[in-house]
Every structure is written in C-alpha cells, then in structure tokens.
Design an enzyme around this catalytic site. Structure first.
Site, short mmCIF file in Angstrom:
data_model
loop_
_atom_site.label_atom_id
_atom_site.label_comp_id
_atom_site.label_asym_id
_atom_site.label_seq_id
_atom_site.Cartn_x
_atom_site.Cartn_y
_atom_site.Cartn_z
N HIS A 247 0.74 -1.04 0.02
CA HIS A 247 -0.37 -0.08 -0.02
C HIS A 247 0.64 1.33 -0.16
O HIS A 247 0.91 2.58 -0.68
CB HIS A 247 -0.66 -0.23 0.92
CG HIS A 247 -1.76 -0.63 1.41
ND1 HIS A 247 -2.97 -1.07 1.07
CD2 HIS A 247 -1.68 -1.79 2.34
CE1 HIS A 247 -3.51 -2.26 1.19
NE2 HIS A 247 -2.56 -2.93 2.04
C1 BDR Z 1 -3.30 1.25 5.52
O1 BDR Z 1 -3.13 0.50 6.59
C2 BDR Z 1 -2.03 0.18 7.49
O2 BDR Z 1 -2.04 -1.94 8.13
C3 BDR Z 1 -1.05 -0.01 6.28
O3 BDR Z 1 0.37 0.16 6.77
C4 BDR Z 1 -1.78 0.78 5.11
O4 BDR Z 1 -1.22 2.08 5.99
C5 BDR Z 1 -3.90 -0.38 4.71
O5 BDR Z 1 -5.52 -0.32 4.96
#
Ligand code: BDR
Ligand code: CA
Length: 317
Positions: A247
């Site tokens: 992400h």
């Molecule tokens: C986001 O949530 C966190 O778990 C990850 O680092 C990312 O920023 C994805 O939903």
C-alpha cells in the site's frame, strides 16, 4: 505540482510503521528528488511507542541516521485506538531482526513539527505524505488552521471505494482508525491525492517481484524481503493472491513518477456517524452530486513500472 523538478521536493512523511510504511520510507530516503524534512510517527498499526521506534530503525537501515523522527499522537482525535498486530505482528515490523535504533527521537511533538515547518517554509512548498491514520494532520489543522493554505498537497494512502474496505466492509484501516481526522483533512481545502485500496490492491508483492529485490543482495534488500514475506502472509490468505498489496509506497512512487498512475478528480466525503460504515470514503466517482472536487482519486497503476522504480531505488541504499 508533481515530481521531476530540479530542486528536491520537500516532504514530511507521517507514518505508523508497519512493513509497507517501512518500504515507503526506504523509497523516499533513496531518492535524490525528495528532501525528507522529517518523519512524524502516529499510532496506528501498532502503538506510538513502537511506530516512532520503528521509524528510527528504518532510517538506520537506510543508513540515514540524520533523518529527524518525531513522535506525534498516541490516540485518535475522538476514539480509542484500533491497531493491526494481526497483520503486522506485535512489533509492527515483524519479519527481520533489526537492531534497536541509536539515533535519538526529536524532542518536539510531531504535531508541533508539522505546524512549525509549514509556517516557516515558504507557502506551497511542503508536501505531506500520509501513510497512517490522519490524526497528526487533523490535530495540526485544529492547532493552526492557517497551515491549510500553506501545504502544497497531501498525498495519502487511505480509503477504498470499488474495493470496499479492509477492516470493515466499508472502511479502510487508515481512515477507519480516525474518521474525524480524515473528515477534517478532506474538508480543509488542501489539494489531496488519494491512494485507495482500489489502486494498492493492484501492487502485489509476487514471488517474481520479491526475487528481483532479493537479487540485489544488500542488507536493505534482505530486510525488505523478510519484511514483505511476513507482511504478505495475512493478505495472501485473505485474498488468495500471489503476494500481498504494497500500500504505502504508492504514495512516494506517485511523487517520483506520477505517470505510472491514473485516476480522476472527485468529491470525497468521510462517514463519521454510522456505526455500520464509520470511516467509509464516499467517492463521487461518477460525478452524480455536483459537489466540488477535493481529491485526485487514483484507481490504476502500472504495477511492473512501480516495481522497476522500487528496485532501482532500493539498489541505491
Ligand atoms: C494501510 O493500513 C496499514 O495496515 C498499512 O500500513 C497501510 O497504511 C492499508 O489499509
Ligand atoms: Ca501505514
């Protein structure tokens, strides 16, 4: 304004590391197109005491111990903290064994650092890269509303629309943890680029992509592979994919090479009331409301191009 200009772009990285946050920080620190003014930690994936420590560990892994790391908010603006150890492990950076950091935590509170930096740097020159819940930015806007017109842009990982949510059917983690802060940010008038699950779910850490990183055979590449092998387990099982979504590095990649991405300007509002859909990013993708655009919502990416960029940058560290 986007990347590729001559002067490095000034950025503050607001983050809750997290393995994917760690890779985003490494990507930023490897680039000579970016000037990382500071890293502000926020509570999210794990509590603040771990996210600020993890941020320092990642700076040391990149051999950039001069990077300034600040601790920000311990909990969301109005709600109790929700964490995600079930994805990231109990440290937030489970996977490799990384040494505890020697570099100091800066004494200034992260929110004060954001406010002071935006008030002292020329208006329109500082980009906020947010990789976690938006608590620090919400608190900064509450403390000094005049910063809104001084921020160049916010590039955020957060939200989801066509893909739905990853914590509830409606909400993505970063927005779900602090919907009130997210609401303030989307109402602030600051130009926003949003990397929702719709795009991050297209950036998968497949076997062959991790093999390319492994081939670099550096301490950084080894740590990244171990981080991502741990991180992808949860999502591989959940989604049945080869690899998990990477992400947060999409935020930094967008600054470095925006032509890898495509999306459209939309109105985005945050649900703060309904217990069923709290933290939902309601994106007017089809332009049915006539409400003003407040975000560039990214939906597609050249994923191979993204990994080319990442591998090329990791090779520099
Ligand atoms: C986001 O949530 C966190 O778990 C990850 O680092 C990312 O920023 C994805 O939903
Ligand atoms: Ca994150």
């Amino acid at each position: 304004m986007v990347g590729n200009s001559k002067d490095p772009m000034k950025i503050i990285i607001d983050t809750d590391p997290g393995q994917d946050d760690a890779v985003a920080i490494l990507l930023a620190l490897a680039s000579d197109q970016l000037d990382v003014l500071g890293i502000t930690a926020v509570a999210g994936n794990v509590p603040l005491a771990l996210t600020e420590k993890n941020a320092r560990m990642v700076c040391e892994l990149a051999r950039k111990p001069g990077t300034r790391v600040f601790a920000g908010a311990k909990s969301p603006m109005e709600r109790p903290l929700v964490t995600a150890e079930y994805v990231h492990g109990k440290t937030g950076l489970d996977g490799p064994v990384l040494p505890d950091p020697d570099m100091p935590l800066q004494p200034l509170h992260g929110v004060d650092f954001i406010v002071e930096t935006l008030l002292s740097e020329p208006a329109g020159e500082v980009t906020l890269c947010t990789l976690g819940p938006l608590t620090n930015i919400g608190l900064a806007l509450q403390q000094a509303p005049q910063i809104a017109e001084r921020v160049e842009q916010i590039v955020m990982m957060g939200g989801g629309f066509f893909e739905g949510g990853n914590v509830t059917p409606a909400a993505e983690f970063n927005i779900y943890v602090d919907p009130e802060a997210a609401h303030m940010v989307f109402e602030s008038g600051i130009p926003i680029v949003m990397m929702p699950l719709d795009v991050t779910h297209k950036v998968l850490t497949t076997r062959s992509r991790l093999a390319r990183i492994e081939k670099l055979a550096t301490p950084v590449s080894r740590a990244v592979v171990e981080l991502l092998e741990f991180f992808e387990r949860f999502d591989e099982k959940k989604y049945g994919t080869d690899g998990g979504p990477l992400h947060d590095p999409t935020v930094i990649a967008w600054l470095l090479k925006p032509e890898l991405f495509s999306g459209r300007y939309c109105n985005v509002e945050i649900e703060t009331n309904s217990p069923l859909t709290a933290g939902m990013t309601v994106v007017d993708w089809w332009q049915v409301t006539g409400k003003p655009h407040n975000a560039l919502v990214i939906r597609d990416v050249n994923a191979d191009g993204f990994f080319d960029l990442l591998v090329e940058h990791l090779a520099r560290l």
